[in-house]
Design a protein around this motif. Structure first.
Motif, PDB file in Angstrom:
ATOM      1  N   ILE A  85      44.447  35.969  75.998  1.00  0.00           N
ATOM      2  CA  ILE A  85      43.511  37.451  75.696  1.00  0.00           C
ATOM      3  C   ILE A  85      42.046  38.140  75.070  1.00  0.00           C
ATOM      4  O   ILE A  85      41.701  39.392  74.366  1.00  0.00           O
ATOM      5  CB  ILE A  85      44.434  38.170  74.634  1.00  0.00           C
ATOM      6  N   ALA A  86      41.568  36.489  75.355  1.00  0.00           N
ATOM      7  CA  ALA A  86      39.968  36.943  75.224  1.00  0.00           C
ATOM      8  C   ALA A  86      39.362  37.945  75.374  1.00  0.00           C
ATOM      9  O   ALA A  86      38.511  37.948  74.904  1.00  0.00           O
ATOM     10  CB  ALA A  86      39.879  35.185  75.465  1.00  0.00           C
ATOM     11  N   ASP A  87      39.483  38.954  76.987  1.00  0.00           N
ATOM     12  CA  ASP A  87      38.577  39.447  77.044  1.00  0.00           C
ATOM     13  C   ASP A  87      39.146  40.792  76.222  1.00  0.00           C
ATOM     14  O   ASP A  87      38.603  41.340  76.757  1.00  0.00           O
ATOM     15  CB  ASP A  87      39.117  39.768  78.592  1.00  0.00           C
ATOM     16  N   GLU A 112      39.382  42.656  72.720  1.00  0.00           N
ATOM     17  CA  GLU A 112      38.378  43.141  71.241  1.00  0.00           C
ATOM     18  C   GLU A 112      39.533  43.460  70.417  1.00  0.00           C
ATOM     19  O   GLU A 112      40.443  43.759  70.479  1.00  0.00           O
ATOM     20  CB  GLU A 112      37.323  44.212  71.136  1.00  0.00           C
ATOM     21  N   ILE A 113      39.402  42.970  68.879  1.00  0.00           N
ATOM     22  CA  ILE A 113      40.729  42.861  67.842  1.00  0.00           C
ATOM     23  C   ILE A 113      40.534  44.395  67.350  1.00  0.00           C
ATOM     24  O   ILE A 113      41.347  45.250  67.088  1.00  0.00           O
ATOM     25  CB  ILE A 113      40.022  42.415  66.754  1.00  0.00           C
ATOM     26  N   GLY A 114      39.307  44.914  67.811  1.00  0.00           N
ATOM     27  CA  GLY A 114      39.410  46.560  67.546  1.00  0.00           C
ATOM     28  C   GLY A 114      39.963  47.755  67.896  1.00  0.00           C
ATOM     29  O   GLY A 114      40.888  48.656  67.494  1.00  0.00           O
ATOM     30  N   GLU A 115      40.959  46.983  69.170  1.00  0.00           N
ATOM     31  CA  GLU A 115      41.707  47.298  69.924  1.00  0.00           C
ATOM     32  C   GLU A 115      42.731  47.545  69.238  1.00  0.00           C
ATOM     33  O   GLU A 115      43.873  48.702  69.598  1.00  0.00           O
ATOM     34  CB  GLU A 115      41.538  47.144  71.449  1.00  0.00           C
ATOM     35  N   LEU A 116      43.529  46.699  68.915  1.00  0.00           N
ATOM     36  CA  LEU A 116      44.760  46.386  67.909  1.00  0.00           C
ATOM     37  C   LEU A 116      44.770  46.664  66.812  1.00  0.00           C
ATOM     38  O   LEU A 116      45.136  47.503  66.453  1.00  0.00           O
ATOM     39  CB  LEU A 116      45.297  44.756  68.285  1.00  0.00           C
ATOM     40  N   LEU A 117      43.840  46.666  66.324  1.00  0.00           N
ATOM     41  CA  LEU A 117      43.159  47.456  64.941  1.00  0.00           C
ATOM     42  C   LEU A 117      43.327  48.952  64.930  1.00  0.00           C
ATOM     43  O   LEU A 117      43.790  49.591  64.572  1.00  0.00           O
ATOM     44  CB  LEU A 117      42.151  47.306  64.003  1.00  0.00           C
ATOM     45  N   ARG A 118      42.734  49.961  66.368  1.00  0.00           N
ATOM     46  CA  ARG A 118      43.042  51.182  66.078  1.00  0.00           C
ATOM     47  C   ARG A 118      44.909  51.383  66.281  1.00  0.00           C
ATOM     48  O   ARG A 118      44.664  52.626  65.114  1.00  0.00           O
ATOM     49  CB  ARG A 118      41.819  51.499  67.757  1.00  0.00           C
ATOM     50  N   PRO A 153      36.174  38.573  70.454  1.00  0.00           N
ATOM     51  CA  PRO A 153      37.308  38.670  71.016  1.00  0.00           C
ATOM     52  C   PRO A 153      38.374  38.188  70.591  1.00  0.00           C
ATOM     53  O   PRO A 153      37.675  37.298  69.184  1.00  0.00           O
ATOM     54  CB  PRO A 153      36.924  37.666  72.005  1.00  0.00           C
ATOM     55  N   PHE A 154      40.043  38.289  70.651  1.00  0.00           N
ATOM     56  CA  PHE A 154      40.598  37.947  70.173  1.00  0.00           C
ATOM     57  C   PHE A 154      40.131  36.036  70.633  1.00  0.00           C
ATOM     58  O   PHE A 154      40.086  35.387  71.613  1.00  0.00           O
ATOM     59  CB  PHE A 154      42.100  37.917  71.275  1.00  0.00           C
ATOM     60  N   ARG A 155      40.810  34.891  70.068  1.00  0.00           N
ATOM     61  CA  ARG A 155      40.723  33.212  70.237  1.00  0.00           C
ATOM     62  C   ARG A 155      41.635  32.881  71.100  1.00  0.00           C
ATOM     63  O   ARG A 155      40.991  32.564  71.772  1.00  0.00           O
ATOM     64  CB  ARG A 155      40.604  32.807  68.857  1.00  0.00           C
ATOM     65  N   HIS A 156      43.104  33.183  70.994  1.00  0.00           N
ATOM     66  CA  HIS A 156      43.997  32.881  72.178  1.00  0.00           C
ATOM     67  C   HIS A 156      43.013  33.700  74.318  1.00  0.00           C
ATOM     68  O   HIS A 156      42.808  34.280  74.254  1.00  0.00           O
ATOM     69  CB  HIS A 156      45.013  33.406  72.244  1.00  0.00           C
ATOM     70  N   PRO A 157      42.109  32.149  75.311  1.00  0.00           N
ATOM     71  CA  PRO A 157      42.415  32.267  76.010  1.00  0.00           C
ATOM     72  C   PRO A 157      43.253  33.705  76.995  1.00  0.00           C
ATOM     73  O   PRO A 157      42.357  34.280  77.804  1.00  0.00           O
ATOM     74  CB  PRO A 157      42.040  31.374  76.885  1.00  0.00           C
TER      75      PRO A 157
END
Length: 84
Positions: free
Chosen positions: A64-66, A68-74, A58-62
């Motif tokens: 957007i912590a819900d 996952e970084i994979g969503e952005l990387l896609r 998950p992203f570290r910032h509260p």
């Protein structure tokens, strides 16, 4: 940095640095921080490294912590020729 690694997991540190516009030393520091935080793993193959991103982290910032970084990387790490 994660986008550069996602696009080419076995790229060299100096190539990542050049593509982002920072020094190789700064690149090593950031890669080490990302590895310590669990966002990527480094696998040594001969004299080179291959990086594996944990896309389920998950992203570290509260706020957007819900997510996952994979969503952005896609979205950001698409290579040429991939469909939208």
């Amino acid at each position: 940095m994660l986008v550069a690694v996602a696009r080419d997991p076995d790229t060299r540190v100096r190539d990542i640095a050049a593509s982002i516009g920072i020094t190789p030393r700064a690149t090593l520091t950031i890669l080490s921080d990302l590895e310590s935080a669990g966002y990527l793993r480094r696998n040594r193959i001969g004299r080179r490294n291959e990086y594996t991103i944990d896309r389920h982290q998950p992203f570290r910032h509260p706020t957007i912590a819900d997510h996952e970084i994979g969503e952005l990387l896609r979205v950001l790490a698409r290579t040429q020729g991939e469909d939208a």
